[in-house]
Scaffold this motif. Structure first.
Motif, PDB file in Angstrom:
ATOM      1  N   TYR A  37      16.684 -57.739 139.294  1.00 37.35           N
ATOM      2  CA  TYR A  37      17.612 -57.830 138.585  1.00 37.35           C
ATOM      3  C   TYR A  37      17.697 -57.521 137.028  1.00 37.35           C
ATOM      4  O   TYR A  37      18.078 -56.920 136.338  1.00 37.35           O
ATOM      5  CB  TYR A  37      18.836 -59.114 138.800  1.00 37.35           C
ATOM      6  CG  TYR A  37      20.074 -59.066 137.991  1.00 37.35           C
ATOM      7  CD1 TYR A  37      21.054 -58.536 138.684  1.00 37.35           C
ATOM      8  CD2 TYR A  37      20.169 -59.940 137.166  1.00 37.35           C
ATOM      9  CE1 TYR A  37      22.299 -58.812 137.989  1.00 37.35           C
ATOM     10  CE2 TYR A  37      21.525 -60.068 136.452  1.00 37.35           C
ATOM     11  CZ  TYR A  37      22.603 -59.267 136.672  1.00 37.35           C
ATOM     12  OH  TYR A  37      23.815 -59.445 136.353  1.00 37.35           O
ATOM     13  N   GLY A  38      16.749 -58.496 136.482  1.00 40.59           N
ATOM     14  CA  GLY A  38      16.184 -58.301 134.977  1.00 40.59           C
ATOM     15  C   GLY A  38      15.815 -56.793 134.789  1.00 40.59           C
ATOM     16  O   GLY A  38      16.160 -56.314 133.940  1.00 40.59           O
ATOM     17  N   VAL A  39      14.863 -56.462 135.605  1.00 36.22           N
ATOM     18  CA  VAL A  39      14.197 -54.926 135.425  1.00 36.22           C
ATOM     19  C   VAL A  39      15.083 -53.954 135.447  1.00 36.22           C
ATOM     20  O   VAL A  39      15.172 -53.104 134.527  1.00 36.22           O
ATOM     21  CB  VAL A  39      13.150 -54.972 136.431  1.00 36.22           C
ATOM     22  CG1 VAL A  39      12.361 -53.282 136.443  1.00 36.22           C
ATOM     23  CG2 VAL A  39      11.920 -55.819 136.234  1.00 36.22           C
ATOM     24  N   ILE A  40      15.922 -54.150 136.429  1.00 34.63           N
ATOM     25  CA  ILE A  40      17.283 -52.948 136.463  1.00 34.63           C
ATOM     26  C   ILE A  40      18.210 -53.178 135.356  1.00 34.63           C
ATOM     27  O   ILE A  40      18.381 -51.946 134.687  1.00 34.63           O
ATOM     28  CB  ILE A  40      17.887 -53.117 137.751  1.00 34.63           C
ATOM     29  CG1 ILE A  40      17.162 -52.961 138.931  1.00 34.63           C
ATOM     30  CG2 ILE A  40      19.254 -52.047 137.859  1.00 34.63           C
ATOM     31  CD1 ILE A  40      17.920 -53.094 140.399  1.00 34.63           C
ATOM     32  N   VAL A  42      17.323 -54.126 132.253  1.00 36.25           N
ATOM     33  CA  VAL A  42      16.730 -53.332 131.101  1.00 36.25           C
ATOM     34  C   VAL A  42      16.438 -52.134 131.087  1.00 36.25           C
ATOM     35  O   VAL A  42      16.852 -51.229 130.140  1.00 36.25           O
ATOM     36  CB  VAL A  42      15.243 -54.040 131.138  1.00 36.25           C
ATOM     37  CG1 VAL A  42      14.403 -53.350 129.831  1.00 36.25           C
ATOM     38  CG2 VAL A  42      15.397 -55.538 130.561  1.00 36.25           C
ATOM     39  N   ILE A  43      16.127 -51.455 132.312  1.00 40.45           N
ATOM     40  CA  ILE A  43      16.286 -49.937 132.442  1.00 40.45           C
ATOM     41  C   ILE A  43      17.674 -49.502 132.092  1.00 40.45           C
ATOM     42  O   ILE A  43      17.753 -48.343 131.494  1.00 40.45           O
ATOM     43  CB  ILE A  43      15.952 -49.704 133.817  1.00 40.45           C
ATOM     44  CG1 ILE A  43      14.270 -49.963 134.011  1.00 40.45           C
ATOM     45  CG2 ILE A  43      16.090 -48.354 133.979  1.00 40.45           C
ATOM     46  CD1 ILE A  43      13.996 -49.861 135.502  1.00 40.45           C
ATOM     47  N   MET A  44      18.768 -50.072 132.722  1.00 39.21           N
ATOM     48  CA  MET A  44      20.169 -49.380 132.462  1.00 39.21           C
ATOM     49  C   MET A  44      20.249 -49.399 130.847  1.00 39.21           C
ATOM     50  O   MET A  44      21.054 -48.530 130.294  1.00 39.21           O
ATOM     51  CB  MET A  44      21.224 -50.082 133.202  1.00 39.21           C
ATOM     52  CG  MET A  44      20.929 -50.001 134.829  1.00 39.21           C
ATOM     53  SD  MET A  44      21.904 -50.902 135.816  1.00 39.21           S
ATOM     54  CE  MET A  44      23.441 -50.137 135.418  1.00 39.21           C
ATOM     55  N   PHE A  45      19.907 -50.482 130.288  1.00 36.22           N
ATOM     56  CA  PHE A  45      20.303 -50.536 128.978  1.00 36.22           C
ATOM     57  C   PHE A  45      19.620 -49.580 128.025  1.00 36.22           C
ATOM     58  O   PHE A  45      19.953 -49.285 126.893  1.00 36.22           O
ATOM     59  CB  PHE A  45      20.117 -52.103 128.373  1.00 36.22           C
ATOM     60  CG  PHE A  45      21.250 -52.982 128.417  1.00 36.22           C
ATOM     61  CD1 PHE A  45      22.298 -53.111 127.394  1.00 36.22           C
ATOM     62  CD2 PHE A  45      21.352 -53.935 129.640  1.00 36.22           C
ATOM     63  CE1 PHE A  45      23.430 -53.743 127.668  1.00 36.22           C
ATOM     64  CE2 PHE A  45      22.414 -54.605 129.706  1.00 36.22           C
ATOM     65  CZ  PHE A  45      23.475 -54.648 128.720  1.00 36.22           C
ATOM     66  N   GLN A  46      18.284 -49.615 128.475  1.00 32.82           N
ATOM     67  CA  GLN A  46      17.185 -48.512 127.815  1.00 32.82           C
ATOM     68  C   GLN A  46      17.965 -47.041 127.887  1.00 32.82           C
ATOM     69  O   GLN A  46      17.826 -46.308 127.094  1.00 32.82           O
ATOM     70  CB  GLN A  46      15.885 -48.553 128.075  1.00 32.82           C
ATOM     71  CG  GLN A  46      15.250 -49.606 127.818  1.00 32.82           C
ATOM     72  CD  GLN A  46      13.878 -49.858 128.147  1.00 32.82           C
ATOM     73  OE1 GLN A  46      13.327 -49.249 129.164  1.00 32.82           O
ATOM     74  NE2 GLN A  46      12.863 -50.769 127.628  1.00 32.82           N
ATOM     75  N   ALA A  47      18.855 -46.896 129.147  1.00 31.36           N
ATOM     76  CA  ALA A  47      19.135 -45.508 129.387  1.00 31.36           C
ATOM     77  C   ALA A  47      20.507 -45.314 128.517  1.00 31.36           C
ATOM     78  O   ALA A  47      21.281 -44.166 128.851  1.00 31.36           O
ATOM     79  CB  ALA A  47      19.512 -45.303 131.055  1.00 31.36           C
ATOM     80  N   GLY A  48      21.024 -46.350 127.929  1.00 30.93           N
ATOM     81  CA  GLY A  48      22.096 -45.930 126.938  1.00 30.93           C
ATOM     82  C   GLY A  48      23.310 -46.978 127.524  1.00 30.93           C
ATOM     83  O   GLY A  48      24.405 -46.499 126.910  1.00 30.93           O
TER      84      GLY A  48
END
Length: 314
Positions: A37-40, A42-48
């Motif tokens: 959950y945390g990794v996804i 972070v990835i989504m936030f980094q994607a904009g």
């Protein structure tokens, strides 16, 4: 252990998973899901995603929560027939109440109840895990809320193997045993005696003595002669098995064209240099606290196995 009755009315003796192993598996599963959950996120936030409005962020968070904490465990248990990563690590499996593999329906019900009440639950909040643990502690089959709703139970699949028990002739009965007529001592009775001696230490005293007396009477009715006076029941039964084993091994060796076993020697004893004359003599009088001498083959109190009648796996 638990008797699970299948749809064909067959009782299965299955080992229920204990609460500590279930808790450990649940913690492992929760850790995996929380990390995912945390990794996804972070990835989504980094994607904009960080610039989106609050409504969108809330919707994404809820969708991701359902995906990770409901869809993943339900899919995992359905595809693996009742096993999650944590259960695989601990050797556990979820099955139906009748012992059969779970289906998508049971996995979904478990997942919904777990997400709503137990992980910590949506409705019960942080007390959800505590409620689930208390319910499992007071359930006769260790069921949590999800198990009760889905009609499932968690079993311990991976069980430590027991050392193989090998009957070894008690030395005081070595001179008497070769005179035995074992024609009536068939495989079924031998298996019953072996299973009793292997697990006698796990039985409650009353049940152990009743079963021992029954087995001794049955063996005495099928074999001759009776054991020497004062022989404890456990020694009598062990000697019967050891003599039967000796005769089988001796026949197998001779049938293969090899020398038979040394005269007077039994498997499990130290190999003699020039034969073995036998043990020190018959059993003596009962020890302190015993009301009366053992009769011929009468069981009496259980004597824990000693070095000569329990051997490590071969």
């Amino acid at each position: 252990m638990s008797d699970v009755v299948t749809g064909e009315a067959v009782a299965l003796d299955l080992r229920l998973a204990q609460l500590p192993s279930r808790l450990t598996a649940a913690v492992l599963d929760l850790a995996v899901m929380a990390a995912a959950y945390g990794v996804i996120l972070v990835i989504m936030f980094q994607a904009g995603l960080s610039g989106a409005d609050d409504a969108l962020l809330g919707g994404v968070a809820v969708s991701l929560l359902v995906l990770v904490f409901l869809v993943y465990p339900v899919a995992m248990e359905t595809l693996t027939r009742g096993r999650s990563l944590g259960k695989m690590a601990l050797g556990l499996r979820v099955v139906r109440d009748d012992g059969g593999p779970i289906t998508f329906r049971q996995a979904l019900v478990r997942g919904l109840v777990g997400l709503a009440l137990e992980r910590p639950g949506i409705f019960l909040g942080t007390i959800g895990p505590a409620v689930g643990m208390v319910v499992a502690m007071f359930s006769s089959r260790g069921k949590r809320l999800g198990d009760m709703a889905a009609g499932t139970v968690v079993l311990q699949e991976r069980v430590p193997t027991r050392p193989l028990w090998t009957p070894v002739m008690p030395p005081p009965l070595a001179a008497w045993a070769p005179t035995l007529d074992l024609a009536g001592f068939d495989d079924a009775l031998a298996l019953s005696v072996r299973q009793f001696l292997d697990r006698a230490g796990e039985l409650v005293p009353m049940a152990r003595e009743a079963l021992a007396a029954e087995l001794v009477d049955e063996v005495r009715s099928r074999t001759t002669p009776d054991p020497p006076p004062g022989t404890p029941g456990w020694a009598y039964l062990t000697a019967i098995l050891a003599e039967r084993r000796r005769r089988e091994e001796d026949r197998a060796l001779r049938a293969a064209g090899r020398p038979g076993l040394p005269p007077g020697w039994y498997p499990g004893w130290p190999m003699p240099s020039g034969g073995y004359a036998g043990g020190p003599g018959p059993y003596g009088a009962p020890g302190p606290g015993q009301a009366a001498p053992y009769g011929a083959g009468q069981p009496g109190p259980y004597v824990p196995p000693s070095l000569y009648d329990r051997q490590p796996p071969r």
